[in-house]
Write a protein that holds these residues in place. Structure first.
Motif, PDB file in Angstrom:
ATOM      1  N   UNK A   2       0.843  -1.175   0.000  1.00 28.51           N
ATOM      2  CA  UNK A   2       0.000   0.000   0.000  1.00 28.51           C
ATOM      3  C   UNK A   2       0.890   1.240   0.000  1.00 28.51           C
ATOM      4  N   UNK A   3       0.555   2.178  -0.849  1.00 30.68           N
ATOM      5  CA  UNK A   3       1.322   3.409  -0.960  1.00 30.68           C
ATOM      6  C   UNK A   3       0.559   4.547  -0.299  1.00 30.68           C
ATOM      7  N   UNK A   4       1.247   5.266   0.539  1.00 28.98           N
ATOM      8  CA  UNK A   4       0.669   6.443   1.166  1.00 28.98           C
ATOM      9  C   UNK A   4       1.361   7.666   0.596  1.00 28.98           C
ATOM     10  N   UNK A   5       0.578   8.553  -0.001  1.00 30.17           N
ATOM     11  CA  UNK A   5       1.160   9.765  -0.563  1.00 30.17           C
ATOM     12  C   UNK A   5       1.728  10.629   0.559  1.00 30.17           C
ATOM     13  N   UNK A   6       2.980  11.084   0.360  1.00 35.45           N
ATOM     14  CA  UNK A   6       3.664  11.895   1.361  1.00 35.45           C
ATOM     15  C   UNK A   6       4.272  13.105   0.689  1.00 35.45           C
ATOM     16  N   UNK A   7       4.185  14.222   1.325  1.00 37.25           N
ATOM     17  CA  UNK A   7       4.768  15.457   0.818  1.00 37.25           C
ATOM     18  C   UNK A   7       6.296  15.298   0.776  1.00 37.25           C
ATOM     19  N   UNK A   8       6.935  15.475  -0.397  1.00 35.93           N
ATOM     20  CA  UNK A   8       8.392  15.314  -0.482  1.00 35.93           C
ATOM     21  C   UNK A   8       9.162  16.227   0.468  1.00 35.93           C
ATOM     22  N   UNK A   9       8.666  17.434   0.706  1.00 34.10           N
ATOM     23  CA  UNK A   9       9.372  18.326   1.641  1.00 34.10           C
ATOM     24  C   UNK A   9       9.408  17.738   3.041  1.00 34.10           C
ATOM     25  N   UNK A  10       8.339  17.099   3.463  1.00 31.76           N
ATOM     26  CA  UNK A  10       8.328  16.481   4.786  1.00 31.76           C
ATOM     27  C   UNK A  10       9.342  15.340   4.843  1.00 31.76           C
ATOM     28  N   UNK A  11       9.385  14.532   3.791  1.00 29.21           N
ATOM     29  CA  UNK A  11      10.315  13.404   3.767  1.00 29.21           C
ATOM     30  C   UNK A  11      11.757  13.887   3.830  1.00 29.21           C
ATOM     31  N   UNK A  12      12.120  14.798   2.928  1.00 26.98           N
ATOM     32  CA  UNK A  12      13.516  15.194   2.809  1.00 26.98           C
ATOM     33  C   UNK A  12      13.985  16.156   3.886  1.00 26.98           C
ATOM     34  N   UNK A  13      13.115  17.026   4.357  1.00 27.53           N
ATOM     35  CA  UNK A  13      13.543  17.988   5.372  1.00 27.53           C
ATOM     36  C   UNK A  13      13.398  17.451   6.790  1.00 27.53           C
ATOM     37  N   UNK A  14      12.345  16.639   7.030  1.00 28.20           N
ATOM     38  CA  UNK A  14      12.049  16.230   8.400  1.00 28.20           C
ATOM     39  C   UNK A  14      12.361  14.765   8.694  1.00 28.20           C
ATOM     40  N   UNK A  15      12.123  13.883   7.752  1.00 27.42           N
ATOM     41  CA  UNK A  15      12.200  12.453   8.033  1.00 27.42           C
ATOM     42  C   UNK A  15      13.512  11.789   7.624  1.00 27.42           C
ATOM     43  N   UNK A  16      14.085  12.201   6.518  1.00 33.32           N
ATOM     44  CA  UNK A  16      15.293  11.545   6.013  1.00 33.32           C
ATOM     45  C   UNK A  16      16.504  11.966   6.838  1.00 33.32           C
ATOM     46  N   UNK A  17      17.156  11.030   7.503  1.00 34.60           N
ATOM     47  CA  UNK A  17      18.364  11.401   8.260  1.00 34.60           C
ATOM     48  C   UNK A  17      19.434  11.948   7.318  1.00 34.60           C
ATOM     49  N   UNK A  18      20.134  12.951   7.747  1.00 36.52           N
ATOM     50  CA  UNK A  18      21.137  13.609   6.913  1.00 36.52           C
ATOM     51  C   UNK A  18      22.198  12.635   6.412  1.00 36.52           C
ATOM     52  N   UNK A  19      22.535  11.630   7.220  1.00 34.00           N
ATOM     53  CA  UNK A  19      23.582  10.690   6.805  1.00 34.00           C
ATOM     54  C   UNK A  19      23.192   9.890   5.562  1.00 34.00           C
ATOM     55  N   UNK A  20      21.900   9.840   5.205  1.00 34.68           N
ATOM     56  CA  UNK A  20      21.459   9.131   4.016  1.00 34.68           C
ATOM     57  C   UNK A  20      21.217  10.045   2.821  1.00 34.68           C
ATOM     58  N   UNK A  21      21.247  11.324   3.024  1.00 32.66           N
ATOM     59  CA  UNK A  21      20.923  12.275   1.966  1.00 32.66           C
ATOM     60  C   UNK A  21      21.833  12.099   0.743  1.00 32.66           C
ATOM     61  N   UNK A  22      23.115  11.842   0.953  1.00 32.36           N
ATOM     62  CA  UNK A  22      24.043  11.699  -0.172  1.00 32.36           C
ATOM     63  C   UNK A  22      23.768  10.467  -1.022  1.00 32.36           C
TER      64      UNK A  22
END
Length: 130
Positions: free
Chosen positions: A1-21
């Motif tokens: 099941x896919x839940x639509x998520x705002x990309x800004x929330x994912x990248x700014x709030x949820x994604x740990x910085x160590x994985x950003x690269x």
């Protein structure tokens, strides 16, 4: 099941910085703030070294973000010593492109030449188009 998520929330709030690269395509705006998590040049310095081949294409279509990033690359030796190639769509004042880029145009072709020359003097193979 896919839940639509705002990309800004994912990248700014949820994604740990160590994985950003690890993400090669980030579908959210970038920042020109030198210490901002979404500054793409900051990611380069924190994740790569001189043995990596680094090619930067700067084409955001927003001069207020592009020009500060290009100037950071020129002025910050911790960044420019890592970048091998730089390609930049510089939206300069030129009547031939004014119909499409009037709001985004800043600077002149001379500014483009000076930026590219400065980067080349620092060892970056730098190119632009308009």
């Amino acid at each position: 099941e896919i839940t639509e998520t705002n990309p800004n929330k994912v990248y700014k709030d949820l994604l740990p910085e160590k994985y950003l690269h690890s993400y090669h395509w980030i579908n959210t705006g970038v920042s020109a703030g030198k210490e901002d998590k979404l500054n793409p040049l900051r990611s380069i310095v924190s994740q790569f070294d001189k043995d990596d081949l680094i090619i930067v294409k700067l084409d955001i279509d927003t001069s207020d973000i592009e020009l500060p990033l290009a100037n950071q690359l020129l002025e910050d030796d911790s960044i420019n010593k890592l970048v091998d190639h730089f390609y930049f769509e510089h939206h300069v004042h030129m009547k031939e492109i004014a119909a499409n880029w009037n709001i985004a145009m800043k600077g002149s072709i001379q500014d483009s030449f000076e930026l590219m020359n400065g980067l080349r003097n620092k060892g970056v193979s730098a190119h632009f188009w308009v």
